[in-house]
Design an enzyme around this catalytic site. Structure first.
Site, PDB file in Angstrom:
ATOM      1  N   ARG A   1       0.662  -1.236  -0.033  1.00 52.47           N
ATOM      2  CA  ARG A   1      -0.103  -0.120  -0.032  1.00 52.47           C
ATOM      3  C   ARG A   1       0.922   1.359  -0.119  1.00 52.47           C
ATOM      4  NH1 ARG A   1      -3.321  -2.940   3.853  1.00 52.47           N
ATOM      5  NH2 ARG A   1      -4.964  -3.780   2.681  1.00 52.47           N
TER       6      ARG A   1
ATOM      7  N   LYS B   1       3.178  11.296 -10.783  1.00 52.30           N
ATOM      8  CA  LYS B   1       2.603  10.567 -11.854  1.00 52.30           C
ATOM      9  C   LYS B   1       3.164   9.224 -11.896  1.00 52.30           C
ATOM     10  CE  LYS B   1      -0.463  13.695 -14.559  1.00 52.30           C
ATOM     11  NZ  LYS B   1      -0.690  14.315 -15.858  1.00 52.30           N
TER      12      LYS B   1
ATOM     13  N   GLU C   1      10.322  19.147 -24.248  1.00 54.45           N
ATOM     14  CA  GLU C   1       9.451  19.234 -22.764  1.00 54.45           C
ATOM     15  C   GLU C   1      10.191  20.423 -21.996  1.00 54.45           C
ATOM     16  OE1 GLU C   1       6.877  17.659 -22.088  1.00 54.45           O
ATOM     17  OE2 GLU C   1       6.769  15.650 -23.254  1.00 54.45           O
TER      18      GLU C   1
ATOM     19  N   LYS D   1       8.036  22.911 -13.557  1.00 51.23           N
ATOM     20  CA  LYS D   1       7.197  21.901 -12.991  1.00 51.23           C
ATOM     21  C   LYS D   1       6.899  21.769 -11.601  1.00 51.23           C
ATOM     22  CE  LYS D   1       5.445  17.493 -13.625  1.00 51.23           C
ATOM     23  NZ  LYS D   1       5.377  16.507 -14.760  1.00 51.23           N
TER      24      LYS D   1
ATOM     25  N   GLU E   1      -4.177  17.282 -10.873  1.00 44.17           N
ATOM     26  CA  GLU E   1      -4.488  17.816 -12.292  1.00 44.17           C
ATOM     27  C   GLU E   1      -6.143  18.072 -12.342  1.00 44.17           C
ATOM     28  OE1 GLU E   1      -2.676  16.009 -15.692  1.00 44.17           O
ATOM     29  OE2 GLU E   1      -4.172  16.264 -16.988  1.00 44.17           O
TER      30      GLU E   1
ATOM     31  N   ARG F   1      -2.509  22.049 -13.494  1.00 44.25           N
ATOM     32  CA  ARG F   1      -1.596  20.960 -14.078  1.00 44.25           C
ATOM     33  C   ARG F   1      -1.730  20.906 -15.443  1.00 44.25           C
ATOM     34  NH1 ARG F   1       0.941  16.286 -10.731  1.00 44.25           N
ATOM     35  NH2 ARG F   1       2.459  15.244 -12.699  1.00 44.25           N
TER      36      ARG F   1
ATOM     37  N   ASN G   1       0.287  20.117 -20.374  1.00 47.32           N
ATOM     38  CA  ASN G   1      -0.033  19.177 -21.651  1.00 47.32           C
ATOM     39  C   ASN G   1      -0.063  20.136 -22.997  1.00 47.32           C
ATOM     40  OD1 ASN G   1      -0.349  16.904 -20.204  1.00 47.32           O
ATOM     41  ND2 ASN G   1      -2.534  17.249 -19.711  1.00 47.32           N
TER      42      ASN G   1
ATOM     43  N   HIS H   1       0.363  18.479 -26.358  1.00 40.28           N
ATOM     44  CA  HIS H   1       0.181  17.071 -26.147  1.00 40.28           C
ATOM     45  C   HIS H   1      -1.244  16.568 -26.740  1.00 40.28           C
ATOM     46  CE1 HIS H   1       3.382  17.249 -23.534  1.00 40.28           C
ATOM     47  NE2 HIS H   1       3.315  16.103 -23.104  1.00 40.28           N
TER      48      HIS H   1
ATOM     49  N   HIS I   1      -0.024  13.505 -28.976  1.00 40.03           N
ATOM     50  CA  HIS I   1      -0.618  12.312 -28.880  1.00 40.03           C
ATOM     51  C   HIS I   1      -1.273  11.776 -29.895  1.00 40.03           C
ATOM     52  CE1 HIS I   1      -1.017  12.744 -24.125  1.00 40.03           C
ATOM     53  NE2 HIS I   1       0.392  12.375 -24.352  1.00 40.03           N
TER      54      HIS I   1
ATOM     55  N   HIS J   1       8.388  10.719 -28.079  1.00 41.08           N
ATOM     56  CA  HIS J   1       7.176  11.473 -27.366  1.00 41.08           C
ATOM     57  C   HIS J   1       7.560  12.913 -27.619  1.00 41.08           C
ATOM     58  CE1 HIS J   1       4.160  12.686 -24.705  1.00 41.08           C
ATOM     59  NE2 HIS J   1       5.026  13.311 -23.983  1.00 41.08           N
TER      60      HIS J   1
HETATM   61  N1  GLY Z   1       3.697  15.229 -17.604  1.00 37.89           N
HETATM   62  C1  GLY Z   1       2.453  16.120 -17.269  1.00 37.89           C
HETATM   63  C2  GLY Z   1       2.138  16.031 -15.715  1.00 37.89           C
HETATM   64  O1  GLY Z   1       3.083  15.552 -15.089  1.00 37.89           O
HETATM   65  O2  GLY Z   1       1.140  16.542 -15.464  1.00 37.89           O
END
Ligand code: GLY
Length: 366
Positions: free
Chosen positions: A125, A147, A189, A231, A241, A245, A249, A252, A256, A269
């Site tokens: 957990r 993430k 990025e 970031k 998000e 946040r 993107n 993106h 994508h 990417h």
């Molecule tokens: N790479 C986008 C984020 O971490 O929200």
């Protein structure tokens, strides 16, 4: 002048914060001690490109500081972000014997960070996670913000969790061995962060682009530091998000679609995002006629991209954008710039403008 040796702090709440260090891997044990991690066993997850270069150095430092590290190496590449590889990490960790204070150290790029991070999020957990990003994309983006996850055949990153690290340590020296294409992908990025949040950093990139492409550390370190700080700030404002946040993107929605239509691996990417940002800039100019499109686009065109966008049919790209959103149940939204350094999310765009944006990114429209 930026002092890149000062750690950046990701602040998620009054009692929830963690540091991002730009220090040599040999200092990781003392940084772990400073973060309150208890000495004992720790599991290093790395890949077969990064491990042979840097894992010995890390292990020696850990052993010297009284840790008992165990290394688990996965194959390098996106296909490793999968359930079978996650299962193997579970098997190794659980048969070795871990407890809830055993840290998982993710030594590698975005794939290792996401996979090992998700293992850490779910084992017992939740185990402490130490992100040790060795690629540019991971140092400025994916290792920061919690993430984690794996891919599913239906799409990328569809299984995962938010699991913030106890600390991030990005050793600038590890970037020296990064293949050129990964460098330029990560650069996309970093430049994205400048576009969405920092017009001064954008000017810096504009001024120093040749040296950045040459990977001159005196120029790239401040860029990496400032991109990582952006970031960290965005994540601090919106950990899960729910809103802001999403500006990360930028490029993106288009990017994508490029990856999906071309087939994963044809464009990296970062390359897809670089092209996606060109389209997103065009779309931004449709909404904000004062936006200096030519100047911004000139910068993006300097990022080398392998693969030809002109080979991808626009109807397929349009369809892919909608398919992407269907998977996560959201409407089609775009990150656009009000001006360089200021981004927001909108769904209020005209289909004709989106199609024209594709043409612009292909260099077929002024
Ligand atoms: N790479 C986008 C984020 O971490 O929200």
């Amino acid at each position: 002048m930026i002092e890149v040796s000062t750690p950046i702090t990701v602040t998620l709440g009054p009692h929830r914060q963690y540091p991002i260090h730009f220090r040599p891997l040999g200092e990781v044990p003392s940084l772990m001690a400073a973060a309150g991690l208890r000495r004992g066993r720790c599991l290093i997850v790395t890949d077969d490109h990064v491990g042979p270069l840097y894992a010995d150095r890390l292990e020696q430092a850990l052993l010297g500081a009284g840790w008992s590290p165990r290394r688990y190496t996965v194959p390098a590449g996106e296909s490793t972000k999968s359930l079978p590889h996650l299962q193997k990490i579970y098997d190794v960790a659980l048969s070795w014997g871990i407890d809830r204070r055993t840290p998982v150290l993710a030594l590698g790029g975005g794939v290792v960070g996401d996979l090992a991070g998700f293992a850490a999020a779910t084992l017992l957990r939740g185990l402490p996670l130490v992100q040790l990003p060795t690629s540019l994309i991971a140092q400025v983006d994916s290792a920061i913000g919690g993430k984690t996850g794996i891919n599913h055949v239906v799409g990328k990153n569809l299984i995962g969790a938010f699991h913030q690290p106890a600390l991030v340590c990005a050793d600038p020296e590890t970037l020296a061995t990064l293949p050129p294409r990964e460098w330029t992908s990560g650069l996309a990025e970093a430049v994205k962060h400048a576009f969405i949040a920092d017009a001064d950093l954008l000017a810096y990139v504009e001024q120093h682009m040749p040296a950045i492409l040459e990977r001159d550390p005196s120029v790239t370190h401040p860029l990496i530091y400032r991109a990582a700080a952006i970031k960290a700030a965005v994540v601090g404002e919106d950990e899960r998000e729910a809103g802001r946040r999403a500006i990360l993107n930028f490029g993106h929605t288009f990017g994508h679609a490029i990856e999906r239509v071309a087939g994963y691996g044809v464009f990296t990417h970062g390359e897809a995002v670089a092209l996606g940002m060109r389209a997103a800039l065009y779309l931004s100019r449709c909404l904000h006629p004062d936006l200096p499109l030519e100047r911004a686009d000139r910068l993006l065109r300097q990022i080398p991209v392998q693969g030809r966008l002109a080979d991808l049919p626009i109807p397929s790209l349009m369809q892919a954008m909608h398919a992407d959103k269907k998977v996560d149940g959201r409407t089609l939204r775009f990150v656009v710039l009000r001006r360089p350094g200021e981004a927001y999310v909108t769904a209020d765009v005209h289909r004709d403008d989106v199609e024209a944006a594709w043409l612009f990114a292909r260099g077929e429209l002024d």
